[in-house]
Design a protein around this motif. Structure first.
Motif, PDB file in Angstrom:
ATOM      1  N   GLU A 112       0.845  -1.188   0.000  1.00  0.00           N
ATOM      2  CA  GLU A 112       0.000   0.000   0.000  1.00  0.00           C
ATOM      3  C   GLU A 112       0.883   1.241   0.000  1.00  0.00           C
ATOM      4  O   GLU A 112       1.901   1.287   0.701  1.00  0.00           O
ATOM      5  CB  GLU A 112      -0.908  -0.004   1.231  1.00  0.00           C
ATOM      6  CG  GLU A 112      -1.901  -1.157   1.243  1.00  0.00           C
ATOM      7  CD  GLU A 112      -2.660  -1.246   2.543  1.00  0.00           C
ATOM      8  OE1 GLU A 112      -2.198  -0.626   3.534  1.00  0.00           O
ATOM      9  OE2 GLU A 112      -3.697  -1.929   2.582  1.00  0.00           O
ATOM     10  N   GLY A 137      -3.170   2.964   6.447  1.00  0.00           N
ATOM     11  CA  GLY A 137      -3.661   2.163   5.337  1.00  0.00           C
ATOM     12  C   GLY A 137      -4.858   1.314   5.704  1.00  0.00           C
ATOM     13  O   GLY A 137      -5.667   0.961   4.839  1.00  0.00           O
ATOM     14  N   ARG A 138      -4.978   0.965   6.976  1.00  0.00           N
ATOM     15  CA  ARG A 138      -6.092   0.139   7.429  1.00  0.00           C
ATOM     16  C   ARG A 138      -7.301   0.962   7.876  1.00  0.00           C
ATOM     17  O   ARG A 138      -8.442   0.518   7.750  1.00  0.00           O
ATOM     18  CB  ARG A 138      -5.642  -0.760   8.597  1.00  0.00           C
ATOM     19  CG  ARG A 138      -4.649  -1.854   8.198  1.00  0.00           C
ATOM     20  CD  ARG A 138      -5.309  -2.864   7.264  1.00  0.00           C
ATOM     21  NE  ARG A 138      -4.375  -3.916   6.859  1.00  0.00           N
ATOM     22  CZ  ARG A 138      -3.586  -3.851   5.805  1.00  0.00           C
ATOM     23  NH1 ARG A 138      -3.604  -2.752   5.054  1.00  0.00           N
ATOM     24  NH2 ARG A 138      -2.792  -4.841   5.482  1.00  0.00           N
ATOM     25  N   ALA A 181      -8.615   5.259   1.053  1.00  0.00           N
ATOM     26  CA  ALA A 181      -7.417   5.141   0.226  1.00  0.00           C
ATOM     27  C   ALA A 181      -6.831   6.483  -0.158  1.00  0.00           C
ATOM     28  O   ALA A 181      -5.612   6.664  -0.177  1.00  0.00           O
ATOM     29  CB  ALA A 181      -7.746   4.322  -1.027  1.00  0.00           C
TER      30      ALA A 181
END
Length: 269
Positions: free
Chosen positions: A167, A228-229, A233
């Motif tokens: 990511e 990222g979690r 995005a």
């Protein structure tokens, strides 16, 4: 994007992060073995603390070796873990094996120096009371810089390794966490050694910025992984970039604050 599609686009497949911890020692066996040796040194050092009551500057003589054993264990475990994202085949090249061997040798000499000083009941750092210690201290500083440069080499190499299916937020935090570990630690440690021989400046403690700097390789990737979690995005990468800038400024602030003789966050509270 599917795994097959990523392979077709030039990506190297990477297992999910939550599974990689099961194979911690697989990517860089030399650094993993070094971490294991350092870890095995911790119990004897704890025994030395228990049976040797001598103190120096108000602390048990074996506190410093213990701190370095713990810190370097974490450092080498982290590098061994991150090695899986180096360019494929890099760890098998001749230049890398020579470089990594030099890092391990530097670590051994550092620990020998620190342990010998503890045995003799003298300071290992900031000690220029004898010609021998005055000569050894800058040499050990050079070895410590070389040791720390492995994080810089890793950061730059991972940056050049295109095609990693990571990511963007985590990749950015991984690269800059490694680079900044070197870029922040060297000036902070240099300031402690040259401009302020020692870590205490009045109520200020230069160990605070030193701790933050050396753990950039942990703080930033954790932030990148969390972003990222937890974030959409489109927000994760900008958030990590902002966090990285804030982290650098915070290290600079904590160094300036300690150098002026204020306790941690003393300029704020």
């Amino acid at each position: 994007m599917s795994t097959l599609a990523m392979q077709g686009a030039g990506f190297r497949p990477v297992r999910p992060l939550n599974r990689l911890f099961l194979d911690l020692f697989g990517a860089e066996k030399l650094f993993a073995a070094t971490a294991l040796v350092l870890m095995l040194m911790i119990p004897p050092t704890l025994l030395a603390m228990a049976f040797d009551g001598r103190t120096l500057l108000g602390e048990n003589l074996w506190i410093k070796p213990l701190k370095f054993e713990i810190s370097l264990t974490l450092y080498f475990l982290t590098l061994a873990f991150f090695a899986r994202w180096l360019p494929e085949g890099m760890t098998e090249t001749r230049w890398y094996r020579l470089f990594a061997g030099g890092v391990v040798l530097s670590t051994g000499l550092e620990m020998l120096w620190i342990g010998a000083a503890a045995t003799q009941g003298i300071q290992s750092h900031f000690n220029t009371t004898s010609p021998l210690m005055a000569a050894l201290y800058p040499m050990m500083g050079a070895l410590a810089t070389y040791l720390t440069s492995s994080s810089l080499i890793y950061g730059l190499a991972i940056r050049r390794a295109g095609g990693l299916a990571l990511e963007p937020a985590f990749r950015f935090s991984l690269i800059w966490g490694l680079i900044l570990t070197f870029a922040l630690t060297v000036p902070v440690a240099g300031g402690m050694a040259v401009a302020f021989p020692g870590h205490a400046v009045g109520a200020g403690d230069l160990r605070v910025p030193h701790f933050l700097a050396t753990h950039a390789m942990h703080f930033l990737p954790v932030a990148g992984y969390a972003a990222g979690r937890l974030l959409p995005a489109g927000m994760a990468l900008p958030a990590v970039r902002f966090f990285t800038l804030g982290f650098v400024l915070f290290v600079a602030y904590s160094f300036a604050e300690a150098a002026m003789g204020f306790g941690f966050l003393g300029l704020i509270f």
